[in-house]
Design an enzyme around this catalytic site. Structure first.
Site, PDB file in Angstrom:
ATOM      1  CG  LEU A 128     -17.916  23.745   5.772  1.00 53.77           C
ATOM      2  CD1 LEU A 128     -18.799  24.699   4.612  1.00 53.77           C
ATOM      3  CD2 LEU A 128     -18.797  22.740   6.406  1.00 53.77           C
ATOM      4  CG  ASP A 129     -14.281  17.376   4.953  1.00 52.41           C
ATOM      5  OD1 ASP A 129     -13.668  17.798   5.742  1.00 52.41           O
ATOM      6  OD2 ASP A 129     -15.226  16.479   4.944  1.00 52.41           O
ATOM      7  NE  ARG A 130      -9.041  21.249  -3.088  1.00 50.08           N
ATOM      8  CZ  ARG A 130      -7.892  21.498  -3.698  1.00 50.08           C
ATOM      9  NH1 ARG A 130      -6.874  20.667  -3.224  1.00 50.08           N
ATOM     10  NH2 ARG A 130      -7.599  22.071  -4.379  1.00 50.08           N
ATOM     11  CB  THR A 136     -18.160  20.098   2.296  1.00 48.72           C
ATOM     12  OG1 THR A 136     -17.950  18.514   2.413  1.00 48.72           O
ATOM     13  CG2 THR A 136     -19.484  20.383   3.115  1.00 48.72           C
TER      14      THR A 136
END
Length: 357
Positions: free
Chosen positions: A154-156, A158
């Site tokens: 997951l993106d930072r 998110t």
């Protein structure tokens, strides 16, 4: 460092480039702050001028312009602040929630702000992999030391549900499911505008020509663009739309997104391509309040087959408190109404939705 706003009301006293101004200013209060780190922060949307996000390091400042660095993400390449990094790491680690665990898999809810694994652009940052290693859990090694156990990310900024492989067997099986698109992932986002109608977006995603931090929609093959497919639907909850604390006209719009592929920034890119933006996502065009300090995207549901037993399993990560705060509804009520079965049912008529390609 922390997610709080570090520098406020930095008033420009001379007409100059934004990156030059910040390099001089930050050099006084944060010795060793690198020019490249400042440029990266600007391109990532972490800097605003007169309360408007600016993405160009070359932006020309005027006298009395007010510059705000939203988060303390501009770090020195030559000097670190280990005590502060350690404190923030511990705070984020404490927010990690264990949803399920057995000998093969670990399912967690990742908090916003936590990096999944080490990257060249994030030197010295504590990561989810660090947490896993500190917990002395057995982890899959197929991804190497820096990605131990990680099969997807997951993106930072998110938050939400992730599965971690504890054995090489599980890692291979889970990776196969993700590649063959048999694992299902559904996200919840707060957006600036509702969708005109529920839709499926099939648009290839590649490297952005103008900003190396971004991805963009291109014809298949251009700039490395690969096939990508997402589905989006509006979610209307009476408790949210009619909240007395957050009137309908000021209420963020709740959108559910289902991934059929897993390209970097896929949901953010596809929403931007239909002129919809996630709250806080200035990198992809959000132009709202500078007080919003994270991207409001949450991995809500993950469905997969257990790598060893083949049993179909479904996991849900409840929304975090900051999501509820923006809707004007308390966290418990929001999660009670936004149930897993309700969200899954929203995608049942997907074959009847508009397809955009």
């Amino acid at each position: 460092m922390s997610d709080e706003i570090l520098f406020q009301k930095i008033v420009c006293n001379d007409a100059q480039r934004l990156d030059s101004f910040l390099a001089r200013f930050l050099g006084e209060v944060l010795p060793g702050a690198s020019r490249s780190g400042i440029a990266t922060a600007i391109k990532a949307g972490l800097v605003s001028v007169n309360k408007k996000a600016v993405l160009k390091p070359s932006h020309k400042l005027k006298i009395n312009d007010e510059v705000l660095v939203k988060k303390s993400r501009i770090s020195s390449e030559n000097s670190r602040i280990p005590n502060e990094n350690s404190r923030i790491s511990n705070e984020l680690f404490e927010k990690i929630k264990i949803i399920y665990e057995d000998d093969d898999i670990l399912v967690i809810s990742k908090p916003s702000g936590l990096v999944v694994h080490e990257a060249s652009s994030l030197k010295g940052e504590s990561t989810l992999v660090d947490f896993l290693k500190q917990s002395n859990r057995q982890l899959a090694t197929l991804g190497g030391e820096f990605r131990a156990g990680i099969v997807h990310r997951l993106d930072r900024y998110t938050s939400g549900v992730m599965v971690v492989a504890k054995s090489d067997f599980a890692s291979a099986e889970l990776s196969s499911q993700l590649q063959q698109k048999t694992a299902s992932r559904i996200y919840i986002a707060l957006c600036d505008l509702p969708l005109k109608q529920n839709c499926v977006v099939e648009r290839a995603i590649g490297r952005c020509e103008n900003n190396r931090l971004k991805k963009a929609v291109y014809p298949l093959g251009k700039n490395g663009a690969k096939y990508a497919k997402s589905a989006f639907c509006n979610i209307f909850l009476d408790e949210v739309q009619n909240s007395q604390n957050s009137p309908k006209k000021n209420t963020p719009n709740i959108i559910a997104a289902k991934l059929f592929t897993g390209r970097t920034h896929q949901i953010r890119v596809h929403l931007s391509s239909i002129n919809r933006h996630i709250l806080g996502d200035v990198l992809y065009g959000f132009k709202g309040s500078c007080d919003i300090i994270r991207v409001f995207l949450h991995g809500y549901i993950l469905e997969l087959k257990h790598p060893r037993t083949g049993q179909m399993m479904s996991f849900c990560a409840p929304l975090e408190d900051d999501f509820a705060a923006l809707t004007g509804v308390d966290t418990r009520t929001l999660n009670e109404k936004l149930t897993k079965n309700f969200v899954l049912s929203c995608f049942e008529p997907i074959n009847q939705w508009l397809c955009l390609s």
